[in-house]
Design a protein around this motif. Structure first.
Motif, PDB file in Angstrom:
ATOM      1  N   ALA A  88       0.822  -1.215   0.000  1.00  0.00           N
ATOM      2  CA  ALA A  88       0.000   0.000   0.000  1.00  0.00           C
ATOM      3  C   ALA A  88       0.852   1.259   0.000  1.00  0.00           C
ATOM      4  O   ALA A  88       0.503   2.255  -0.629  1.00  0.00           O
ATOM      5  CB  ALA A  88      -0.933   0.008   1.208  1.00  0.00           C
ATOM      6  N   ALA A  89       1.978   1.250   0.705  1.00  0.00           N
ATOM      7  CA  ALA A  89       2.784   2.465   0.810  1.00  0.00           C
ATOM      8  C   ALA A  89       3.222   2.958  -0.563  1.00  0.00           C
ATOM      9  O   ALA A  89       3.137   4.152  -0.880  1.00  0.00           O
ATOM     10  CB  ALA A  89       4.001   2.218   1.702  1.00  0.00           C
ATOM     11  N   ALA A  90       3.698   2.026  -1.400  1.00  0.00           N
ATOM     12  CA  ALA A  90       4.126   2.425  -2.749  1.00  0.00           C
ATOM     13  C   ALA A  90       2.959   2.938  -3.563  1.00  0.00           C
ATOM     14  O   ALA A  90       3.079   3.917  -4.308  1.00  0.00           O
ATOM     15  CB  ALA A  90       4.793   1.227  -3.445  1.00  0.00           C
ATOM     16  N   VAL A  91       1.815   2.293  -3.434  1.00  0.00           N
ATOM     17  CA  VAL A  91       0.628   2.720  -4.184  1.00  0.00           C
ATOM     18  C   VAL A  91       0.176   4.101  -3.755  1.00  0.00           C
ATOM     19  O   VAL A  91      -0.191   4.944  -4.579  1.00  0.00           O
ATOM     20  CB  VAL A  91      -0.523   1.702  -3.974  1.00  0.00           C
ATOM     21  N   LEU A  92       0.251   4.392  -2.456  1.00  0.00           N
ATOM     22  CA  LEU A  92      -0.281   5.639  -1.916  1.00  0.00           C
ATOM     23  C   LEU A  92       0.703   6.812  -2.022  1.00  0.00           C
ATOM     24  O   LEU A  92       0.369   7.914  -1.590  1.00  0.00           O
ATOM     25  CB  LEU A  92      -0.719   5.436  -0.463  1.00  0.00           C
ATOM     26  N   GLU A  93       1.899   6.579  -2.580  1.00  0.00           N
ATOM     27  CA  GLU A  93       2.816   7.690  -2.828  1.00  0.00           C
ATOM     28  C   GLU A  93       2.166   8.741  -3.728  1.00  0.00           C
ATOM     29  O   GLU A  93       2.467   9.925  -3.648  1.00  0.00           O
ATOM     30  CB  GLU A  93       4.104   7.187  -3.486  1.00  0.00           C
ATOM     31  N   GLN A  94       1.242   8.309  -4.584  1.00  0.00           N
ATOM     32  CA  GLN A  94       0.621   9.220  -5.540  1.00  0.00           C
ATOM     33  C   GLN A  94      -0.262  10.264  -4.885  1.00  0.00           C
ATOM     34  O   GLN A  94      -0.683  11.230  -5.527  1.00  0.00           O
ATOM     35  CB  GLN A  94      -0.215   8.412  -6.540  1.00  0.00           C
ATOM     36  N   LEU A  95      -0.554  10.117  -3.588  1.00  0.00           N
ATOM     37  CA  LEU A  95      -1.419  11.074  -2.908  1.00  0.00           C
ATOM     38  C   LEU A  95      -0.647  12.291  -2.404  1.00  0.00           C
ATOM     39  O   LEU A  95      -1.246  13.205  -1.827  1.00  0.00           O
ATOM     40  CB  LEU A  95      -2.137  10.399  -1.736  1.00  0.00           C
ATOM     41  N   ASP A  96       0.674  12.304  -2.574  1.00  0.00           N
ATOM     42  CA  ASP A  96       1.489  13.411  -2.087  1.00  0.00           C
ATOM     43  C   ASP A  96       1.100  14.710  -2.786  1.00  0.00           C
ATOM     44  O   ASP A  96       1.141  14.808  -4.006  1.00  0.00           O
ATOM     45  CB  ASP A  96       2.971  13.109  -2.357  1.00  0.00           C
ATOM     46  N   SER A  97       0.690  15.687  -1.972  1.00  0.00           N
ATOM     47  CA  SER A  97       0.316  16.979  -2.546  1.00  0.00           C
ATOM     48  C   SER A  97       1.232  18.074  -2.025  1.00  0.00           C
ATOM     49  O   SER A  97       0.868  19.251  -1.990  1.00  0.00           O
ATOM     50  CB  SER A  97      -1.139  17.308  -2.194  1.00  0.00           C
ATOM     51  N   GLY A  98       2.434  17.672  -1.590  1.00  0.00           N
ATOM     52  CA  GLY A  98       3.391  18.656  -1.147  1.00  0.00           C
ATOM     53  C   GLY A  98       3.096  19.203   0.225  1.00  0.00           C
ATOM     54  O   GLY A  98       3.299  20.380   0.488  1.00  0.00           O
ATOM     55  N   SER A  99       2.618  18.334   1.142  1.00  0.00           N
ATOM     56  CA  SER A  99       2.242  18.801   2.466  1.00  0.00           C
ATOM     57  C   SER A  99       3.445  19.131   3.333  1.00  0.00           C
ATOM     58  O   SER A  99       3.349  19.913   4.266  1.00  0.00           O
ATOM     59  CB  SER A  99       1.388  17.743   3.181  1.00  0.00           C
TER      60      SER A  99
END
Length: 352
Positions: free
Chosen positions: A340-351
């Motif tokens: 899941a961690a690799a898949v969810l990298e795409q959610l990075d919005s520069g927080s």
């Protein structure tokens, strides 16, 4: 033991009816036990609940809720001998229609446990829950799943929202999106549960409000909910920044066990119910009306599925039990590499 005399009547039909009535009311002799066919369901429920043990506080509270909302209003004044398969089946279908399949299944579990107790006392000939219709697992209203760009946009909106920041929601919602954790699980994690070097978090409890006791951290309802999961790098950065703001000195963190997401106006445990209401308000202000805390669990599972991850990986990530004992034994429920961690990298919005 006194013998029961049957009045056969003048006809064969009357004799059969008399025999049927006798069989229906046959049970413990008067005064021989607490539970008889004449016992009301309200009394049976009290006796059943009092003999429960070795269950988590969250399960006990969930059973109490089902009794109060879905069992006693409908069955409280019904006597055990009056309970039938049809009566139970119709009630469970009504619960599913009005409250969803999860509430219906839990109501069935409560009723089944009560009726097993009655059967052990010979107050029922069999457990009527065994013959009710199967409760479909599919929700009546499918929870919405967000796409990656929708989640990024929502997280960015929360960081700009005065309301969301006042209630300390941006980091919490980001954590839900990064893990698929239940909101009670997120409120329960302490800094000692976060391993920054391994990029993992240990989920092993849930915040629950008990009447007369207030907020507590309860152990999970099932072993599958006690799990260590990977988190994407952007979530690690967010937690590092949050840790710095909370304590200032990184050296003090080795012994720190305080909550990662405490109450917004203090350091006590955060109330999941109040947090859900604050989230709904924040989402409405952003024009997102159908999103709840559960939406992020659905979204994580959907994104993993789209990336080709298995249902087993998703179950391990979300803490769902699996029916296969073989998989449980040979694959392990606390594995870290669900993908899941690799898949969810795409959610990075520069927080960070």
């Amino acid at each position: 033991m006194s013998r029961q005399v049957l009045r056969t009547g003048p006809t064969r039909q009357a004799a059969e009816q008399s025999l049927q009535r006798a069989l229906q009311t046959r049970g413990l002799p008067a005064g021989a036990g607490l539970i008889t066919p004449e016992t009301k369901i309200e009394a049976l429920a009290k006796l059943w609940y009092e003999q429960l043990d070795d269950l988590s506080p969250s399960t006990m509270e969930a059973y109490k809720t089902r009794l109060r909302r879905n069992v006693l209003p409908a069955f409280g004044n019904v006597r055990i001998r009056e309970v039938s398969v049809g009566l139970v089946d119709r009630h469970l279908m009504a619960v599913r229609r009005n409250h969803g399949p999860s509430a219906a299944r839990q109501t069935r579990n409560v009723l089944s446990g009560m009726f097993r107790l009655a059967a052990r006392h010979d107050a029922m000939r069999s457990n009527p829950c065994r013959d009710v219709a199967r409760i479909p697992s599919r929700p009546l209203h499918q929870p919405r799943s967000l796409e990656a760009d929708e989640i990024r946009s929502l997280l960015a909106g929360l960081r700009q929202s005065e309301w969301a920041n006042a209630y300390d929601l941006p980091d919490l919602v980001s954590f839900l999106a990064a893990t698929g954790a239940r909101i009670g699980e997120a409120c329960a994690i302490a800094w000692e549960d976060v391993d920054f070097e391994a990029a993992t978090v240990h989920l092993h409890g849930t915040v629950l409000r008990l009447p007369g006791e207030g907020l507590i951290i309860s152990r999970p309802k099932s072993p599958s909910s006690n799990r260590i999961i990977e988190i994407p790098s952007w979530c690690v950065r967010m937690l590092r920044e949050r840790r710095k703001r909370a304590l200032g000195d990184l050296r003090e963190l080795q012994s720190s066990i305080h909550a990662v997401f405490p109450a917004p106006r203090g350091k006590d445990l955060r109330d999941p119910s109040n947090t859900r209401m604050a989230m709904r308000t924040a989402f409405r202000q952003l024009g997102v009306l159908e999103v709840t805390s559960h939406t992020f669990r659905k979204s994580v599972a959907t994104l993993m599925d789209q990336a080709g991850k298995s249902a087993r990986d998703a179950a391990d990530q979300l803490g769902h039990a699996h029916p296969s004992l073989t998989l449980d034994v040979y694959m392990g429920r606390k594995k870290r590499s669900t993908g899941a961690a690799a898949v969810l990298e795409q959610l990075d919005s520069g927080s960070a």
